[in-house]
Scaffold this motif. Structure first.
Motif, PDB file in Angstrom:
ATOM      1  N   LEU A 182      37.871  45.663  30.195  1.00 23.92           N
ATOM      2  CA  LEU A 182      36.707  44.967  29.658  1.00 23.92           C
ATOM      3  C   LEU A 182      36.413  45.425  28.243  1.00 23.92           C
ATOM      4  CD1 LEU A 182      34.471  45.092  32.847  1.00 23.92           C
ATOM      5  CD2 LEU A 182      35.206  42.994  31.682  1.00 23.92           C
ATOM      6  N   ALA A 183      36.581  46.729  27.988  1.00 26.27           N
ATOM      7  CA  ALA A 183      36.317  47.252  26.646  1.00 26.27           C
ATOM      8  C   ALA A 183      37.239  46.613  25.618  1.00 26.27           C
ATOM      9  CB  ALA A 183      36.466  48.768  26.636  1.00 26.27           C
ATOM     10  N   SER A 184      38.530  46.507  25.949  1.00 24.66           N
ATOM     11  CA  SER A 184      39.469  45.907  24.987  1.00 24.66           C
ATOM     12  C   SER A 184      39.187  44.423  24.813  1.00 24.66           C
ATOM     13  CB  SER A 184      40.913  46.138  25.440  1.00 24.66           C
ATOM     14  OG  SER A 184      41.159  45.501  26.683  1.00 24.66           O
TER      15      SER A 184
ATOM     16  N   LEU B 228      34.724  40.937  19.444  1.00 22.23           N
ATOM     17  CA  LEU B 228      33.907  41.402  18.318  1.00 22.23           C
ATOM     18  C   LEU B 228      34.705  41.416  17.021  1.00 22.23           C
ATOM     19  CD1 LEU B 228      31.850  44.349  19.856  1.00 22.23           C
ATOM     20  CD2 LEU B 228      31.046  42.060  19.278  1.00 22.23           C
ATOM     21  N   ALA B 229      35.962  41.852  17.102  1.00 22.27           N
ATOM     22  CA  ALA B 229      36.800  41.877  15.896  1.00 22.27           C
ATOM     23  C   ALA B 229      36.971  40.469  15.335  1.00 22.27           C
ATOM     24  CB  ALA B 229      38.160  42.498  16.225  1.00 22.27           C
ATOM     25  N   ASP B 230      37.195  39.480  16.223  1.00 17.19           N
ATOM     26  CA  ASP B 230      37.325  38.090  15.766  1.00 17.19           C
ATOM     27  C   ASP B 230      36.010  37.607  15.142  1.00 17.19           C
ATOM     28  OD1 ASP B 230      39.879  38.104  16.748  1.00 17.19           O
ATOM     29  OD2 ASP B 230      39.383  37.037  18.609  1.00 17.19           O
ATOM     30  N   ALA B 231      34.897  37.992  15.763  1.00 18.61           N
ATOM     31  CA  ALA B 231      33.594  37.571  15.243  1.00 18.61           C
ATOM     32  C   ALA B 231      33.295  38.223  13.893  1.00 18.61           C
ATOM     33  CB  ALA B 231      32.501  37.914  16.249  1.00 18.61           C
TER      34      ALA B 231
ATOM     35  N   MET C 128      34.303  49.910  17.067  1.00 20.26           N
ATOM     36  CA  MET C 128      33.960  51.266  17.519  1.00 20.26           C
ATOM     37  C   MET C 128      33.103  51.205  18.781  1.00 20.26           C
ATOM     38  SD  MET C 128      33.216  53.075  13.817  1.00 20.26           S
ATOM     39  CE  MET C 128      32.730  54.622  14.566  1.00 20.26           C
ATOM     40  N   LEU C 129      33.699  50.694  19.819  1.00 18.07           N
ATOM     41  CA  LEU C 129      32.988  50.444  21.071  1.00 18.07           C
ATOM     42  C   LEU C 129      32.935  51.707  21.928  1.00 18.07           C
ATOM     43  CD1 LEU C 129      31.856  47.700  22.132  1.00 18.07           C
ATOM     44  CD2 LEU C 129      33.857  47.624  23.635  1.00 18.07           C
ATOM     45  N   ARG C 130      31.804  51.956  22.557  1.00 19.30           N
ATOM     46  CA  ARG C 130      31.668  53.075  23.487  1.00 19.30           C
ATOM     47  C   ARG C 130      30.661  52.717  24.566  1.00 19.30           C
ATOM     48  NH1 ARG C 130      27.050  56.019  22.572  1.00 19.30           N
ATOM     49  NH2 ARG C 130      25.939  55.658  20.619  1.00 19.30           N
ATOM     50  N   ARG C 131      30.755  53.426  25.708  1.00 18.59           N
ATOM     51  CA  ARG C 131      29.788  53.199  26.772  1.00 18.59           C
ATOM     52  C   ARG C 131      28.405  53.648  26.306  1.00 18.59           C
ATOM     53  NH1 ARG C 131      30.847  52.609  31.997  1.00 18.59           N
ATOM     54  NH2 ARG C 131      28.689  51.921  31.907  1.00 18.59           N
ATOM     55  N   SER C 132      27.367  53.003  26.848  1.00 16.48           N
ATOM     56  CA  SER C 132      26.011  53.269  26.372  1.00 16.48           C
ATOM     57  C   SER C 132      25.027  53.317  27.536  1.00 16.48           C
ATOM     58  CB  SER C 132      25.587  52.178  25.384  1.00 16.48           C
ATOM     59  OG  SER C 132      24.220  52.283  25.069  1.00 16.48           O
ATOM     60  N   ASP C 133      23.984  54.120  27.379  1.00 15.06           N
ATOM     61  CA  ASP C 133      22.920  54.174  28.389  1.00 15.06           C
ATOM     62  C   ASP C 133      21.989  52.964  28.283  1.00 15.06           C
ATOM     63  OD1 ASP C 133      23.867  56.583  29.329  1.00 15.06           O
ATOM     64  OD2 ASP C 133      22.575  57.774  28.014  1.00 15.06           O
ATOM     65  N   ARG C 134      21.970  52.324  27.110  1.00 16.53           N
ATOM     66  CA  ARG C 134      21.036  51.216  26.878  1.00 16.53           C
ATOM     67  C   ARG C 134      21.615  49.867  27.318  1.00 16.53           C
ATOM     68  NH1 ARG C 134      18.259  52.566  20.991  1.00 16.53           N
ATOM     69  NH2 ARG C 134      17.600  54.690  21.519  1.00 16.53           N
ATOM     70  N   ALA C 135      22.918  49.815  27.426  1.00 18.88           N
ATOM     71  CA  ALA C 135      23.584  48.596  27.866  1.00 18.88           C
ATOM     72  C   ALA C 135      24.930  49.029  28.444  1.00 18.88           C
ATOM     73  CB  ALA C 135      23.750  47.618  26.702  1.00 18.88           C
TER      74      ALA C 135
ATOM     75  N   PHE D 191      40.117  53.264  34.122  1.00 21.92           N
ATOM     76  CA  PHE D 191      41.214  54.096  34.608  1.00 21.92           C
ATOM     77  C   PHE D 191      42.463  53.986  33.740  1.00 21.92           C
ATOM     78  CE2 PHE D 191      44.825  54.738  37.697  1.00 21.92           C
ATOM     79  CZ  PHE D 191      44.679  56.112  37.795  1.00 21.92           C
ATOM     80  N   GLY D 192      42.878  52.760  33.443  1.00 25.10           N
ATOM     81  CA  GLY D 192      44.093  52.572  32.656  1.00 25.10           C
ATOM     82  C   GLY D 192      44.006  53.223  31.289  1.00 25.10           C
ATOM     83  N   GLU D 193      42.887  53.022  30.605  1.00 31.64           N
ATOM     84  CA  GLU D 193      42.730  53.604  29.277  1.00 31.64           C
ATOM     85  C   GLU D 193      42.675  55.130  29.342  1.00 31.64           C
ATOM     86  OE1 GLU D 193      39.251  51.665  27.784  1.00 31.64           O
ATOM     87  OE2 GLU D 193      40.370  49.913  27.064  1.00 31.64           O
ATOM     88  N   THR D 194      42.078  55.658  30.408  1.00 32.70           N
ATOM     89  CA  THR D 194      41.996  57.106  30.563  1.00 32.70           C
ATOM     90  C   THR D 194      43.378  57.717  30.720  1.00 32.70           C
ATOM     91  OG1 THR D 194      39.804  56.962  31.580  1.00 32.70           O
ATOM     92  CG2 THR D 194      41.050  58.988  31.949  1.00 32.70           C
TER      93      THR D 194
END
Length: 596
Positions: free
Chosen positions: A7-9, A15-18, A41-48, A522-525
């Motif tokens: 999902l992150a990728s 976002l890159a296209d946008a 520069m995507l990362r997991r967040s507590d706000r979303a 999991f895969g990215e990890t």
């Protein structure tokens, strides 16, 4: 099957296209642009679910308003079924929430993939990994644990990502002590009288210990024997037939013992992978010649040395790497440099990975730099030391017995299994375990506890060896993870006619979303761990997965969910969690019992 994008990728690409579309709208040329421009520069967040914070840096380079640019990026994203909500926050941050449907669909794709979405390396090469390096005729102690455990995990992880891995166990099987041992055996020929293939590891080590102590006593007390032993070293180095045959007996006896210890560690060690110091003996003279003729090494007081501007001793004078001693003898450097030549030129290595104690870091720094200077290492062939710290006792000091002796590895493993078996036996009736299963699971839990304690700590750090904590059902332990897996298997056995099935149309509870988003990583990890040689990050991921599972259990009934579709969806989530735990633990060399 092609790897499953996370999902992150997926979000990152949108976002890159946008960003490119937004830049075109502002009149800026979006491509080509310097590396890092427009990286979300995507990362997991507590706000979303995610936060993207790369727009701030991009706006600064463009001398624009970051919130305005962020708003344009959001407006440039076409309608889709992945992004539920994007909020512009602060100075151009994007808080991103994923649709429940996208989470479940992505997880369904992972579940359909035997690799659970773990990608193959883009450019796999050949890694020769040097690990588990015991010494012939000597007992393995707690200091040998980390190299074996960390190295074995990296072998599994690298192979799973598609790398060709060549195992090398650089055992200490050469040197002056063998003159003493061989000479004593010649004069006491019945010391090793048994069939090597019928001896146990314990018997083999007992024989070697007895022979070593006896030969050392004579060596220290009898000058004539000492002279004979030293002459025997010359015969060994010259390859004298009978001397080599006796030397081989010591190696064979030691292998019986090594294999018994590695079997306890639930590790597979094969004969072809054992290439000790002796394996490079015939290369030493040529290695020295090549280094001297190239000018990389020079003679200094009769010794062949390599000097470094940035390596100095306490007196401020340069400390050289001594390749050949002034008396003509060869040091460890000559052997290590010959091993590099062999691994690069004969095995085709593109990466050399050394799982070696951090205290040898200076030695390997000089060896690697020497190999670079002569061209054995270059832009296409890299050498890395995966340095590890020391195993400490509860008191924070190097792990010793009460008598101050180094702890035997076998004793430590036996105690771990004994403690774990007691823990498993307490749950025997509740889990419905037979006596045989208690014994088997006790071994898996005990050895898993030892491995996980090692692997869950950053390799370079020291760690405290605390068996009480290691076999605890609570906290960051392998037992907690094994229990999480066994609990899922129990629920699946009780599910009756209900079967795991993904239902993207269902709304997800917060705990379901958190579990699903973590499963997706999991895969990215695994890919990150393979690239950085940091197995503790995989251990941390698995512990977090089990923690998410615990929260999920507390908040989301599985078999008693409100609808049949919800039961199936939750069974699907925990089934994928079990498969991920099982695969992740296997990559760390740890077994997951079905019942616990």
């Amino acid at each position: 099957m092609a790897s499953v994008p996370s999902l992150a990728s997926n979000v990152q690409q949108r976002l890159a296209d946008a960003i490119s579309a937004a830049l075109r709208e502002t009149g800026a040329d979006p491509s080509p642009r310097p590396s890092g421009w427009g990286d979300p520069m995507l990362r997991r967040s507590d706000r979303a679910d995610f936060q993207a914070n790369g727009i701030l840096a991009l706006a600064k380079r463009l001398k624009g308003n970051p919130r305005e640019l962020a708003t344009k990026v959001v407006e440039a994203i076409p309608a889709n079924d992945v992004l539920k909500e994007i909020e512009v926050s602060g100075p151009g941050f994007l808080n991103i929430t994923i649709t429940d449907e996208a989470i479940v669909r992505t997880l369904a794709a992972r579940a359909a993939d035997a690799r659970l979405g773990v990608p193959h390396a883009e450019k796999p090469g050949t890694t020769v990994i040097d690990y588990a390096q015991p010494n012939v005729a000597k007992e393995m102690h707690v200091g040998h644990l980390r190299s074996a455990v960390i190295g074995a995990a990296m072998v599994e992880i690298l192979e799973f990502t598609g790398e060709k891995v060549v195992r090398r166990h650089h055992i200490g099987d050469w040197g002056t002590q063998f003159g003493m041992l061989i000479q004593y055996l010649i004069e006491h020929p019945h010391e090793l009288d048994h069939k090597a293939d019928s001896a146990s590891g314990e018997e083999a080590m007992s024989n070697l210990n007895r022979l070593y102590k006896a030969s050392r006593a004579v060596f220290d007390s009898d000058p004539e024997f000492k002279d004979r032993a030293r002459r025997r070293v010359v015969d060994l180095q010259a390859g004298e037939k009978d001397t080599l045959a006796l030397w081989q007996r010591f190696v064979d006896e030691s292998k019986i013992y090594f294999y018994s210890v590695f079997e306890k560690l639930d590790m597979e060690i094969n004969d072809p992978d054992i290439v000790g110091e002796s394996g490079y003996n015939d290369m030493l003279v040529e290695t020295c010649r090549l280094l001297e003729e190239s000018g990389v090494a020079v003679r200094s007081n009769g010794a062949l040395c390599v000097f470094f501007d940035d390596v100095k001793g306490p007196d401020g004078n340069p400390v050289p790497l001594i390749v050949q001693k002034s008396d003509g003898g060869f040091g460890y450097a000559a052997t290590d440099l010959s091993a590099i030549r062999d691994r690069v030129q004969n095995l085709g290595a593109t990466t050399l990975l050394y799982v070696v104690d951090a205290r040898q870091s200076l030695h390997f720094k000089m060896v690697f730099e020497t190999a670079r200077r002569i061209g054995w290492l270059n832009d296409d062939v890299n050498a890395v030391q995966l340095a590890f710290g020391t195993v400490l006792g509860k008191d924070g000091k190097p792990f010793k017995t009460r008598e101050g002796e180094t702890v035997r590895l076998e004793d430590l493993l036996d105690e771990a299994v004994e403690r774990a078996t007691a823990v498993v036996a307490e749950k025997k009736d509740k889990a419905g375990l037979s006596d045989e299963e208690v014994v088997e699971n006790g071994r898996y839990v005990g050895i898993g506890a030892v491995k996980y304690a090692d692997l869950s700590t950053s390799a370079v750090r020291d760690y405290k060896f605390d068996l009480d904590q290691m076999v605890s059902l609570n906290g960051d332990t392998s037992v907690y993870l094994q229990y999480a897996y066994a609990r899922i298997r129990s629920i699946l056995r009780k599910s009756g006619d209900a079967r795991p099935a993904a239902h993207p149309e269902l709304a997800l509870a917060p705990a379901e979303r958190a579990l699903g988003l973590h499963l997706d990583q999991f895969g990215e990890t695994v890919a990150e761990v393979a690239a950085s040689y940091e197995p503790h990050k995989l251990a941390a991921y698995l512990y977090q997965l089990a923690s998410h599972l615990t929260t999920f259990y507390d908040q989301c009934p599985v078999l008693k969910a409100e609808t049949a579709a919800q039961v199936e969806n939750r069974l699907f989530l925990i089934d994928l969690t079990a498969r991920t735990l099982d695969q992740g633990m296997a990559l760390l060399g740890i077994r997951t019992p079905e019942r616990l």
